[in-house]
Scaffold this motif. Structure first.
Motif, mmCIF file in Angstrom:
data_model
loop_
_atom_site.group_PDB
_atom_site.id
_atom_site.type_symbol
_atom_site.label_atom_id
_atom_site.label_comp_id
_atom_site.label_asym_id
_atom_site.label_seq_id
_atom_site.Cartn_x
_atom_site.Cartn_y
_atom_site.Cartn_z
ATOM 1 N N VAL A 58 4.020 69.318 0.440
ATOM 2 C CA VAL A 58 4.682 69.476 -0.861
ATOM 3 C C VAL A 58 6.090 70.029 -0.679
ATOM 4 O O VAL A 58 7.044 69.589 -1.342
ATOM 5 N N GLY A 59 6.255 70.978 0.241
ATOM 6 C CA GLY A 59 7.582 71.526 0.491
ATOM 7 C C GLY A 59 8.538 70.492 1.061
ATOM 8 O O GLY A 59 9.729 70.475 0.713
ATOM 9 N N ILE A 60 8.037 69.615 1.935
ATOM 10 C CA ILE A 60 8.895 68.561 2.497
ATOM 11 C C ILE A 60 9.377 67.619 1.401
ATOM 12 O O ILE A 60 10.572 67.291 1.305
ATOM 13 N N VAL A 61 8.442 67.159 0.557
ATOM 14 C CA VAL A 61 8.825 66.250 -0.529
ATOM 15 C C VAL A 61 9.752 66.942 -1.517
ATOM 16 O O VAL A 61 10.745 66.357 -1.983
ATOM 17 N N SER A 62 9.459 68.203 -1.844
ATOM 18 C CA SER A 62 10.293 68.922 -2.803
ATOM 19 C C SER A 62 11.704 69.152 -2.268
ATOM 20 O O SER A 62 12.691 69.017 -3.015
ATOM 21 N N THR A 63 11.814 69.488 -0.997
ATOM 22 C CA THR A 63 13.148 69.699 -0.420
ATOM 23 C C THR A 63 13.949 68.410 -0.409
ATOM 24 O O THR A 63 15.172 68.414 -0.622
ATOM 25 N N SER A 64 13.283 67.280 -0.185
ATOM 26 C CA SER A 64 14.004 66.000 -0.193
ATOM 27 C C SER A 64 14.498 65.633 -1.584
ATOM 28 O O SER A 64 15.435 64.838 -1.719
ATOM 29 N N LEU A 65 13.901 66.217 -2.629
ATOM 30 C CA LEU A 65 14.308 65.922 -4.003
ATOM 31 C C LEU A 65 15.216 66.979 -4.605
ATOM 32 O O LEU A 65 15.693 66.811 -5.734
ATOM 33 N N ALA A 66 15.450 68.081 -3.891
ATOM 34 C CA ALA A 66 16.234 69.186 -4.450
ATOM 35 C C ALA A 66 17.729 68.917 -4.311
ATOM 36 O O ALA A 66 18.179 68.151 -3.454
ATOM 37 N N ASP A 67 18.506 69.594 -5.173
ATOM 38 C CA ASP A 67 19.962 69.469 -5.103
ATOM 39 C C ASP A 67 20.532 70.534 -4.169
ATOM 40 O O ASP A 67 19.804 71.364 -3.620
ATOM 41 N N ARG A 68 21.842 70.485 -3.982
ATOM 42 C CA ARG A 68 22.487 71.368 -3.021
ATOM 43 C C ARG A 68 22.345 72.841 -3.393
ATOM 44 O O ARG A 68 22.074 73.689 -2.537
ATOM 45 N N ALA A 69 22.501 73.158 -4.659
ATOM 46 C CA ALA A 69 22.446 74.557 -5.072
ATOM 47 C C ALA A 69 21.056 75.147 -4.841
ATOM 48 O O ALA A 69 20.927 76.277 -4.346
ATOM 49 N N GLN A 70 20.034 74.379 -5.148
ATOM 50 C CA GLN A 70 18.691 74.910 -4.975
ATOM 51 C C GLN A 70 18.314 75.014 -3.498
ATOM 52 O O GLN A 70 17.627 75.945 -3.082
ATOM 53 N N VAL A 71 18.762 74.059 -2.691
ATOM 54 C CA VAL A 71 18.484 74.130 -1.250
ATOM 55 C C VAL A 71 19.172 75.334 -0.638
ATOM 56 O O VAL A 71 18.590 76.058 0.184
ATOM 57 N N SER A 72 20.408 75.585 -1.040
ATOM 58 C CA SER A 72 21.130 76.743 -0.506
ATOM 59 C C SER A 72 20.488 78.050 -0.963
ATOM 60 O O SER A 72 20.380 79.005 -0.195
ATOM 61 N N GLY A 73 20.050 78.094 -2.214
ATOM 62 C CA GLY A 73 19.436 79.315 -2.709
ATOM 63 C C GLY A 73 18.075 79.601 -2.103
ATOM 64 O O GLY A 73 17.678 80.755 -1.949
ATOM 65 N N ALA A 74 17.350 78.548 -1.729
ATOM 66 C CA ALA A 74 16.015 78.728 -1.154
ATOM 67 C C ALA A 74 16.036 78.838 0.356
ATOM 68 O O ALA A 74 14.979 78.966 0.973
ATOM 69 N N GLY A 75 17.193 78.759 0.970
ATOM 70 C CA GLY A 75 17.276 78.877 2.421
ATOM 71 C C GLY A 75 16.889 77.627 3.170
ATOM 72 O O GLY A 75 16.535 77.686 4.347
ATOM 73 N N GLY A 76 16.940 76.467 2.519
ATOM 74 C CA GLY A 76 16.666 75.202 3.196
ATOM 75 C C GLY A 76 15.278 74.656 3.002
ATOM 76 O O GLY A 76 14.982 73.549 3.466
ATOM 77 N N PHE A 77 14.397 75.379 2.310
ATOM 78 C CA PHE A 77 13.035 74.888 2.084
ATOM 79 C C PHE A 77 12.646 75.196 0.652
ATOM 80 O O PHE A 77 12.458 76.358 0.279
ATOM 81 N N VAL A 78 12.541 74.154 -0.171
ATOM 82 C CA VAL A 78 12.256 74.285 -1.590
ATOM 83 C C VAL A 78 10.810 73.870 -1.826
ATOM 84 O O VAL A 78 10.360 72.821 -1.347
ATOM 85 N N LEU A 79 10.101 74.680 -2.579
ATOM 86 C CA LEU A 79 8.701 74.363 -2.867
ATOM 87 C C LEU A 79 8.540 73.620 -4.188
ATOM 88 O O LEU A 79 7.739 72.677 -4.271
ATOM 89 N N PHE A 80 9.323 73.994 -5.196
ATOM 90 C CA PHE A 80 9.242 73.326 -6.497
ATOM 91 C C PHE A 80 10.667 73.088 -6.996
ATOM 92 O O PHE A 80 11.324 74.023 -7.454
ATOM 93 N N PRO A 81 11.172 71.848 -6.920
ATOM 94 C CA PRO A 81 12.546 71.574 -7.375
ATOM 95 C C PRO A 81 12.641 71.619 -8.893
ATOM 96 O O PRO A 81 11.776 71.109 -9.606
ATOM 97 N N THR A 82 13.690 72.261 -9.376
ATOM 98 C CA THR A 82 13.891 72.365 -10.833
ATOM 99 C C THR A 82 14.526 71.110 -11.413
ATOM 100 O O THR A 82 14.237 70.725 -12.536
ATOM 101 N N SER A 83 15.393 70.464 -10.645
ATOM 102 C CA SER A 83 16.044 69.231 -11.112
ATOM 103 C C SER A 83 15.933 68.180 -10.006
ATOM 104 O O SER A 83 16.852 68.020 -9.186
ATOM 105 N N PRO A 84 14.802 67.470 -9.917
ATOM 106 C CA PRO A 84 14.605 66.488 -8.836
ATOM 107 C C PRO A 84 15.644 65.378 -8.875
ATOM 108 O O PRO A 84 16.076 64.923 -9.940
ATOM 109 N N SER A 85 16.052 64.962 -7.698
ATOM 110 C CA SER A 85 17.053 63.902 -7.570
ATOM 111 C C SER A 85 16.684 63.016 -6.379
ATOM 112 O O SER A 85 16.158 63.493 -5.369
#
Length: 319
Positions: A58-85
């Motif tokens: 889930v983290g791999i898929v979520s990180t692939s859908l996250a934007d730059r701001a969320q990836v930077s804020g989460a340290g490179g691993f996003v579990l739940f993207p707020t604005s998938p892209s």
């Protein structure tokens, strides 16, 4: 004196219906149902193992859908993207190295699986026929190949002498035959009723006709399983490409994944065939490449899962 029923011992009572002595009837004690603490502990253990398997994916898929701001804020691993892209997927499929590598992987997997199935089924059928010419020596060679594997240097020298360096055939021919798969196929073929083979021979059918019209239609389950084994091996293989391919344009997807994800190489717009300078964040692109390498096997596996017990276990038990 007490009268006894014929067939029973003195001192025992018989059932009224069937005359079975009550003392000879077996009484099984029902198993004790697990208590609430035991069931709760099992549930917790299952949840932990499920979370350990599902959350990384889930983290791999979520990180692939996250934007730059969320990836930077989460340290490179996003579990739940707020604005998938889907920008990362659009970028890697823009016609660059990832698209070319995926085409190479698909081609090598399809051709390699077909070649491996043809070679393995023919050899396994020949080894399953008792009394065929050279059956025992060939069977011994197959079994010995399970115990003694070739080294890295001898394998490279053989591929070099055959002129396969920097060729796609270097990714297929060295691993075209698996001794384990041949043994499973042979065991399955030996389990086919011999009456079918004898009836076909009486009708004048030869070995190839019997193999094509009788053996193969009855072996769809085991062929599906063995084909999946070969396909997964070809799809996930990267070391052969690293060893035998010098041209980066011929790299398969797994080697590209190793370069950009494991070695953490920087992905540029030229590599991805994109004319846009502002690329999605590197972790999103890396996770998108990882998802692309995982999804094909996840899509194919459920359709072949029902054949596993019938295909592999039957051949293994009968062998």
């Amino acid at each position: 004196m007490t009268a006894t029923t014929p067939g029973t011992r003195p001192g025992t009572e018989s059932d009224a219906g069937n005359g079975t002595p009550q003392t000879l009837r077996r009484r099984t004690r029902p198993l004790d149902a697990p208590g609430i603490p035991a069931r709760a502990l099992k549930g917790v253990v299952l949840l932990v193992f499920c979370a350990a398997v599902i959350l990384p994916f889930v983290g791999i898929v979520s990180t692939s859908l996250a934007d730059r701001a969320q990836v930077s804020g989460a340290g490179g691993f996003v579990l739940f993207p707020t604005s998938p892209s889907l920008d990362a997927y659009r970028t890697i499929f823009a016609g660059g190295v990832v698209t070319r590598a995926m085409a190479v992987s698909v081609g090598v997997t399809l051709v390699g699986t077909a070649v491996s199935l043809v070679v393995s089924t023919l050899l396994a059928y020949a080894l399953s026929q008792q009394g065929s010419f050279g059956q025992k020596p060939m069977l011994m060679l197959v079994l010995l190949s399970l115990l003694f594997t070739p080294g890295l240097i001898p394998s490279y020298l053989v591929v070099k002498e055959l002129g396969l360096l920097d060729s796609y055939w270097a990714l297929i021919l060295p691993t075209a035959l698996s001794a384990f798969n041949v043994i499973v196929l042979r065991a399955f073929f030996m389990g086919i009723p011999p009456e079918l083979i004898d009836a076909a021979r009486i009708d004048g059918a030869g070995h190839l006709t019997i193999f094509a019209r009788i053996v193969l239609p009855l072996s769809k389950a085991v062929l599906a399983v063995i084909g999946l084994f070969y396909a997964v091996g070809y799809w996930n293989s990267f070391f052969a490409a690293l060893l035998y391919l010098n041209d980066t344009a011929k790299w398969p997807l797994q080697l590209v994944l190793r370069t950009y994800v494991i070695n953490n190489a920087e992905i540029s717009a030229a590599d991805l065939g994109s004319a846009v300078d502002a690329l999605p964040p590197q972790p999103s692109i890396q996770m998108a490449i990882l998802v692309v390498t995982i999804v094909p096997i996840l899509v194919v596996y459920p359709f072949l899962q029902r054949h596993f017990a019938k295909g592999v276990l039957t051949g293994a038990v009968k062998g």
